[in-house]
Motif scaffolding. Structure first.
Motif, PDB file in Angstrom:
ATOM      1  N   ILE A  10      59.262  57.513  37.500  1.00  0.00           N
ATOM      2  CA  ILE A  10      59.904  56.881  38.654  1.00  0.00           C
ATOM      3  C   ILE A  10      59.883  55.364  38.501  1.00  0.00           C
ATOM      4  CG2 ILE A  10      59.730  56.465  41.144  1.00  0.00           C
ATOM      5  CD1 ILE A  10      58.553  59.313  41.380  1.00  0.00           C
ATOM      6  N   LEU A  11      58.735  54.815  38.130  1.00  0.00           N
ATOM      7  CA  LEU A  11      58.608  53.370  37.990  1.00  0.00           C
ATOM      8  C   LEU A  11      59.463  52.842  36.840  1.00  0.00           C
ATOM      9  CD1 LEU A  11      54.752  52.946  38.554  1.00  0.00           C
ATOM     10  CD2 LEU A  11      56.597  52.743  40.231  1.00  0.00           C
ATOM     11  N   PRO A  30      54.842  46.910  32.520  1.00  0.00           N
ATOM     12  CA  PRO A  30      55.270  48.207  31.970  1.00  0.00           C
ATOM     13  C   PRO A  30      54.898  49.359  32.907  1.00  0.00           C
ATOM     14  CG  PRO A  30      54.202  46.876  30.280  1.00  0.00           C
ATOM     15  CD  PRO A  30      53.985  46.165  31.581  1.00  0.00           C
ATOM     16  N   ALA A  31      55.783  50.332  32.993  1.00  0.00           N
ATOM     17  CA  ALA A  31      55.552  51.464  33.896  1.00  0.00           C
ATOM     18  C   ALA A  31      54.261  52.191  33.569  1.00  0.00           C
ATOM     19  CB  ALA A  31      56.739  52.420  33.848  1.00  0.00           C
ATOM     20  N   THR A  32      53.948  52.314  32.283  1.00  0.00           N
ATOM     21  CA  THR A  32      52.727  53.026  31.898  1.00  0.00           C
ATOM     22  C   THR A  32      51.478  52.275  32.364  1.00  0.00           C
ATOM     23  OG1 THR A  32      51.505  53.939  30.034  1.00  0.00           O
ATOM     24  CG2 THR A  32      52.731  51.936  29.604  1.00  0.00           C
ATOM     25  N   THR A  33      51.511  50.937  32.292  1.00  0.00           N
ATOM     26  CA  THR A  33      50.376  50.137  32.764  1.00  0.00           C
ATOM     27  C   THR A  33      50.262  50.209  34.278  1.00  0.00           C
ATOM     28  OG1 THR A  33      50.718  48.628  30.896  1.00  0.00           O
ATOM     29  CG2 THR A  33      49.300  47.859  32.695  1.00  0.00           C
ATOM     30  N   ALA A  34      51.394  50.092  34.956  1.00  0.00           N
ATOM     31  CA  ALA A  34      51.383  50.169  36.418  1.00  0.00           C
ATOM     32  C   ALA A  34      50.838  51.514  36.878  1.00  0.00           C
ATOM     33  CB  ALA A  34      52.794  49.958  36.962  1.00  0.00           C
ATOM     34  N   ALA A  35      51.283  52.598  36.238  1.00  0.00           N
ATOM     35  CA  ALA A  35      50.811  53.933  36.620  1.00  0.00           C
ATOM     36  C   ALA A  35      49.319  54.086  36.364  1.00  0.00           C
ATOM     37  CB  ALA A  35      51.592  55.000  35.855  1.00  0.00           C
ATOM     38  N   THR A  36      48.824  53.516  35.281  1.00  0.00           N
ATOM     39  CA  THR A  36      47.389  53.571  34.987  1.00  0.00           C
ATOM     40  C   THR A  36      46.586  52.871  36.076  1.00  0.00           C
ATOM     41  OG1 THR A  36      47.744  53.657  32.586  1.00  0.00           O
ATOM     42  CG2 THR A  36      45.607  52.850  33.353  1.00  0.00           C
ATOM     43  N   ILE A  65      55.545  49.696  45.119  1.00  0.00           N
ATOM     44  CA  ILE A  65      56.296  50.939  45.290  1.00  0.00           C
ATOM     45  C   ILE A  65      55.456  52.129  44.824  1.00  0.00           C
ATOM     46  CG2 ILE A  65      58.279  52.239  44.390  1.00  0.00           C
ATOM     47  CD1 ILE A  65      59.793  49.501  44.464  1.00  0.00           C
ATOM     48  N   GLY A  66      54.760  51.955  43.705  1.00  0.00           N
ATOM     49  CA  GLY A  66      53.872  53.022  43.240  1.00  0.00           C
ATOM     50  C   GLY A  66      52.793  53.345  44.249  1.00  0.00           C
TER      51      GLY A  66
END
Length: 206
Positions: A10-11, A30-36, A65-66
């Motif tokens: 999504i991000l 980066p989406a992966t960093t934000a999700a982590t 948003i996350g």
């Protein structure tokens, strides 16, 4: 419970800044960093679900948003750049979290308020010396818990530790991460550059 990969997807699909300014040290996290970061904050420490969240220097809104997707009661994102704020607002509509998100065009020096949790990916202070400290100071004034991303290194760690302790708070956790940054500015020659960063979880005393 949303799966981490689903959140990352999504991000990743949210709009990025079309013309980041080096004077503001803008880049899309980066989406992966934000999700982590979000997964750690939400599921390891319980700092997102049902909480009031401030996203300082929110850019196009990925962290805020996350947080809304993961159940934040209210998210307020603040940024000095009108293009970023416009995109953050649009991205929150795409992610269907606009009802619990608000985006404010404001220099953080003039922003005030109180929240449960601050999420921030501040400028590293490379092009505007002291900007990272300004963001950290603001976060400590407003949040009970702060998640802040900074360049790694022993000197930086020692400085942040002393700064946090002088401001009646403590570093609860430090997590080393690798940040894959896309080429953003004309002087960037490589498609991606991996930099070492530290995620600080900071808790106020008293």
């Amino acid at each position: 419970m949303i799966q981490r990969k689903e959140l990352e997807m999504i991000l990743e699909n949210l709009a990025e800044h079309p013309a980041p300014r080096i004077s503001l040290e803008q880049y899309t996290i980066p989406a992966t960093t934000a999700a982590t970061i979000l997964y750690i904050a939400c599921y390891t420490y319980g700092d997102i679900d049902g909480k009031v969240i401030f996203d300082l220097g929110c850019g196009t809104g990925r962290l805020g948003i996350g947080a809304a997707i993961l159940g934040a009661r209210r998210v307020l994102g603040v940024d000095i750049d009108p293009v970023a704020i416009t995109l953050a607002r649009r991205n929150s509509e795409i992610a269907e979290v606009s009802e619990v998100t608000e985006w404010m065009l404001c220099d953080i020096r003039f922003f005030s308020g109180k929240c449960d949790t601050v999420l921030q990916n501040p400028p590293f202070g490379v092009h505007r010396r002291g900007t990272d400290v300004m963001f950290l100071q603001k976060a400590l004034e407003m949040g009970e818990v702060i998640y802040s991303l900074h360049k790694s290194g022993p000197d930086i760690r020692n400085f942040i530790r002393r700064f946090v302790e002088r401001n009646n708070a403590r570093i609860d956790t430090l997590i080393e991460l690798k940040l894959p940054l896309k080429a953003t500015y004309p002087h960037h020659k490589k498609k991606y550059k991996i930099i070492s960063v530290d995620l600080y979880r900071i808790v106020r005393r008293g």
